[in-house]
Motif scaffolding. Sequence first.
Motif, PDB file in Angstrom:
ATOM      1  N   GLU A   7       0.839  -1.207   0.000  1.00  0.00           N
ATOM      2  CA  GLU A   7       0.000   0.000   0.000  1.00  0.00           C
ATOM      3  C   GLU A   7       0.872   1.254   0.000  1.00  0.00           C
ATOM      4  O   GLU A   7       0.561   2.254  -0.641  1.00  0.00           O
ATOM      5  CB  GLU A   7      -0.926  -0.016   1.216  1.00  0.00           C
ATOM      6  CG  GLU A   7      -1.907   1.140   1.239  1.00  0.00           C
ATOM      7  CD  GLU A   7      -2.790   1.100   2.469  1.00  0.00           C
ATOM      8  OE1 GLU A   7      -3.411   2.139   2.767  1.00  0.00           O
ATOM      9  OE2 GLU A   7      -2.859   0.042   3.135  1.00  0.00           O
ATOM     10  N   TRP A   9       3.967   1.602  -1.265  1.00  0.00           N
ATOM     11  CA  TRP A   9       4.574   1.835  -2.583  1.00  0.00           C
ATOM     12  C   TRP A   9       3.537   2.254  -3.609  1.00  0.00           C
ATOM     13  O   TRP A   9       3.842   3.018  -4.532  1.00  0.00           O
ATOM     14  CB  TRP A   9       5.314   0.589  -3.061  1.00  0.00           C
ATOM     15  CG  TRP A   9       6.499   0.289  -2.203  1.00  0.00           C
ATOM     16  CD1 TRP A   9       6.740  -0.860  -1.512  1.00  0.00           C
ATOM     17  CD2 TRP A   9       7.578   1.168  -1.896  1.00  0.00           C
ATOM     18  NE1 TRP A   9       7.902  -0.749  -0.782  1.00  0.00           N
ATOM     19  CE2 TRP A   9       8.441   0.484  -1.004  1.00  0.00           C
ATOM     20  CE3 TRP A   9       7.902   2.466  -2.264  1.00  0.00           C
ATOM     21  CZ2 TRP A   9       9.593   1.048  -0.492  1.00  0.00           C
ATOM     22  CZ3 TRP A   9       9.048   3.042  -1.756  1.00  0.00           C
ATOM     23  CH2 TRP A   9       9.887   2.347  -0.884  1.00  0.00           C
ATOM     24  N   ALA A  10       2.316   1.793  -3.430  1.00  0.00           N
ATOM     25  CA  ALA A  10       1.258   2.240  -4.338  1.00  0.00           C
ATOM     26  C   ALA A  10       1.029   3.743  -4.182  1.00  0.00           C
ATOM     27  O   ALA A  10       0.801   4.465  -5.162  1.00  0.00           O
ATOM     28  CB  ALA A  10      -0.040   1.476  -4.053  1.00  0.00           C
ATOM     29  N   ALA A  11       1.126   4.221  -2.935  1.00  0.00           N
ATOM     30  CA  ALA A  11       0.981   5.656  -2.693  1.00  0.00           C
ATOM     31  C   ALA A  11       2.124   6.433  -3.337  1.00  0.00           C
ATOM     32  O   ALA A  11       1.914   7.511  -3.918  1.00  0.00           O
ATOM     33  CB  ALA A  11       0.935   5.931  -1.194  1.00  0.00           C
ATOM     34  N   CYS A  12       3.337   5.889  -3.282  1.00  0.00           N
ATOM     35  CA  CYS A  12       4.490   6.540  -3.910  1.00  0.00           C
ATOM     36  C   CYS A  12       4.340   6.574  -5.428  1.00  0.00           C
ATOM     37  O   CYS A  12       4.676   7.580  -6.079  1.00  0.00           O
ATOM     38  CB  CYS A  12       5.780   5.808  -3.530  1.00  0.00           C
ATOM     39  SG  CYS A  12       6.244   5.992  -1.791  1.00  0.00           S
ATOM     40  N   GLU A  13       3.836   5.477  -5.998  1.00  0.00           N
ATOM     41  CA  GLU A  13       3.623   5.420  -7.446  1.00  0.00           C
ATOM     42  C   GLU A  13       2.599   6.475  -7.870  1.00  0.00           C
ATOM     43  O   GLU A  13       2.736   7.119  -8.909  1.00  0.00           O
ATOM     44  CB  GLU A  13       3.138   4.028  -7.851  1.00  0.00           C
ATOM     45  CG  GLU A  13       4.192   2.936  -7.749  1.00  0.00           C
ATOM     46  CD  GLU A  13       5.118   2.920  -8.962  1.00  0.00           C
ATOM     47  OE1 GLU A  13       5.004   3.808  -9.823  1.00  0.00           O
ATOM     48  OE2 GLU A  13       5.945   2.000  -9.040  1.00  0.00           O
ATOM     49  N   ARG A  14       1.558   6.645  -7.036  1.00  0.00           N
ATOM     50  CA  ARG A  14       0.541   7.641  -7.367  1.00  0.00           C
ATOM     51  C   ARG A  14       1.125   9.048  -7.367  1.00  0.00           C
ATOM     52  O   ARG A  14       0.739   9.894  -8.184  1.00  0.00           O
ATOM     53  CB  ARG A  14      -0.633   7.536  -6.384  1.00  0.00           C
ATOM     54  CG  ARG A  14      -1.531   6.334  -6.610  1.00  0.00           C
ATOM     55  CD  ARG A  14      -2.837   6.467  -5.864  1.00  0.00           C
ATOM     56  NE  ARG A  14      -2.640   6.476  -4.411  1.00  0.00           N
ATOM     57  CZ  ARG A  14      -2.612   5.380  -3.658  1.00  0.00           C
ATOM     58  NH1 ARG A  14      -2.774   4.180  -4.216  1.00  0.00           N
ATOM     59  NH2 ARG A  14      -2.448   5.463  -2.351  1.00  0.00           N
ATOM     60  N   VAL A  15       2.048   9.281  -6.450  1.00  0.00           N
ATOM     61  CA  VAL A  15       2.714  10.591  -6.410  1.00  0.00           C
ATOM     62  C   VAL A  15       3.460  10.838  -7.715  1.00  0.00           C
ATOM     63  O   VAL A  15       3.353  11.909  -8.328  1.00  0.00           O
ATOM     64  CB  VAL A  15       3.683  10.674  -5.216  1.00  0.00           C
ATOM     65  CG1 VAL A  15       4.571  11.913  -5.326  1.00  0.00           C
ATOM     66  CG2 VAL A  15       2.912  10.702  -3.905  1.00  0.00           C
ATOM     67  N   ASP A  17       2.859   9.475 -10.566  1.00  0.00           N
ATOM     68  CA  ASP A  17       1.901   9.586 -11.674  1.00  0.00           C
ATOM     69  C   ASP A  17       1.349  11.004 -11.803  1.00  0.00           C
ATOM     70  O   ASP A  17       0.961  11.430 -12.903  1.00  0.00           O
ATOM     71  CB  ASP A  17       0.739   8.603 -11.469  1.00  0.00           C
ATOM     72  CG  ASP A  17       1.176   7.160 -11.682  1.00  0.00           C
ATOM     73  OD1 ASP A  17       2.206   6.943 -12.337  1.00  0.00           O
ATOM     74  OD2 ASP A  17       0.476   6.250 -11.169  1.00  0.00           O
ATOM     75  N   THR A  18       1.303  11.725 -10.694  1.00  0.00           N
ATOM     76  CA  THR A  18       0.769  13.097 -10.744  1.00  0.00           C
ATOM     77  C   THR A  18       1.836  14.110 -11.138  1.00  0.00           C
ATOM     78  O   THR A  18       1.513  15.267 -11.425  1.00  0.00           O
ATOM     79  CB  THR A  18       0.199  13.506  -9.371  1.00  0.00           C
ATOM     80  OG1 THR A  18       1.253  13.484  -8.387  1.00  0.00           O
ATOM     81  CG2 THR A  18      -0.912  12.553  -8.948  1.00  0.00           C
ATOM     82  N   ARG A  30      12.690   6.725 -12.578  1.00  0.00           N
ATOM     83  CA  ARG A  30      11.586   6.379 -11.669  1.00  0.00           C
ATOM     84  C   ARG A  30      11.977   5.200 -10.777  1.00  0.00           C
ATOM     85  O   ARG A  30      11.743   5.220  -9.565  1.00  0.00           O
ATOM     86  CB  ARG A  30      10.347   6.046 -12.518  1.00  0.00           C
ATOM     87  CG  ARG A  30       9.045   5.926 -11.746  1.00  0.00           C
ATOM     88  CD  ARG A  30       7.920   5.679 -12.736  1.00  0.00           C
ATOM     89  NE  ARG A  30       6.648   5.510 -12.077  1.00  0.00           N
ATOM     90  CZ  ARG A  30       5.588   6.301 -12.249  1.00  0.00           C
ATOM     91  NH1 ARG A  30       5.671   7.331 -13.063  1.00  0.00           N
ATOM     92  NH2 ARG A  30       4.448   6.060 -11.622  1.00  0.00           N
TER      93      ARG A  30
END
Length: 347
Positions: A7, A9-15, A17-18, A30
Amino acid sequence: MEKDRAEFWAACERVLDTMSGPVADDAAARRHILAEAELILSDMVESLRAGHARVTENNRRAAGGNGGSAAARDAHPRDSLLFWDAFFDIVLRRLVAYVDLGEESRDPFGLAVSVLYRSITSRLSDGLVSYSGRLLNKVHEAQLDERSRITRELHDRVGFWLNTAFRQMELYDVARERGTDLGKATERVERARFAVREAMRSLRATTSELRLQEPVKNLEKALSAAFAALPANEAVFRLNVNGDEEWAPNAVKDEVFLITREAVRNAVVHGRPKLVVIGVHIAPHELRVYVDDDGAGFDPAEKSGGIGLSAMRERAELLNGALTVSTVQGRGTHVELFVPIPERGDA
C-alpha cells in the motif's frame, strides 16, 4: 510499516503519476528514486530495531543523481524535491498512524523522523551538488565553444583583410625598390587601402555582434570582390557558379563564402600557383565547392593546418557538411566542400 509496504509503494507510485518531468517520466529514473525511497524505509526500520540512527550511504548513491537517461540526470533538483516532499508526508502520516504518541513512543518516533529527515536531505544535497557540477561543466564547454567561434570570426573576417593588405604592401615595396611598373605598384597601395577599410568594417561588426551585420546575399559577387583584392602575383582566377543561389539560405552562403575565400587565400599565399579554378555548384538540396590550384602543394604529414584550415573544417561541420583537402607536393592542392541545403521549412 513492513506489513503495509504494498500500500505504501502504491501511494508513492501515485505521487509519481501526478508529477511531470524527467524523474517521473523516465522509467530508469523512476526506478532509481523508488529504490532510494526503499533504502530510506529500510534505514528507518533498522534504526528502530537498533535503537539508534543507521543511515545507509549506498556508496554515495552515484553522486545523488536521478539515474536513468542523460535528460533525467540533468533534471533540476526541484523535480526530486517534489517527490521527496510527498514521500516525507506519506511516511510521517503512517508513522503517526502506527505509533501511540505516548511517553514511551516519543523516542522511537523522534528517531524515525530524524532518520527520515537526514536520509532525504542527504539525497537532496548530493543531487544539488551533482546538478551544480554538471551546470559548471556545461558553462565551461560553452565558453570553449565561444572562444573557438570568436577565433574563427576574427581569423576569417578580420584576419583575411589584414593579411591581404600586408601582402599588397610587401609587393608594393618590392616594385618600388626595383623601380618597375610604378603604375601597378600604386594599384597595390589602393588595394591595400581597400583591404584595411574592409578589416575595420569587419572588426566593428565582429566586436558588436560577433558576426557580419549583413550576411552574403550574392555568393558570386562576394567571391569575385574578395579574389580581386588578393595579392595574386601572376595567378589567374577562374570562378564558375552554377545553379540558383536562391536555393541556398543567406546564412549558408555566408559560411560557404568564408570557407571558399580562405581556401583560395591559402592557395595564393602558400602555393603560389599560376591558376586557381573555383567551382560552386548549387542544387536544391546541396551545395558543393571545388578549389583547384597548380601551385606547390604541401606534405600533409608535415602540415599542421593552422587556424585557417581548422576554421574551415569547423565551419563546414556547423553546416552539417564536410571539407576534404588533398594535395601532392609540386602538383597543387584540391579542396572540396559539401554542404546539405535544408528544405525551406527546416531553414
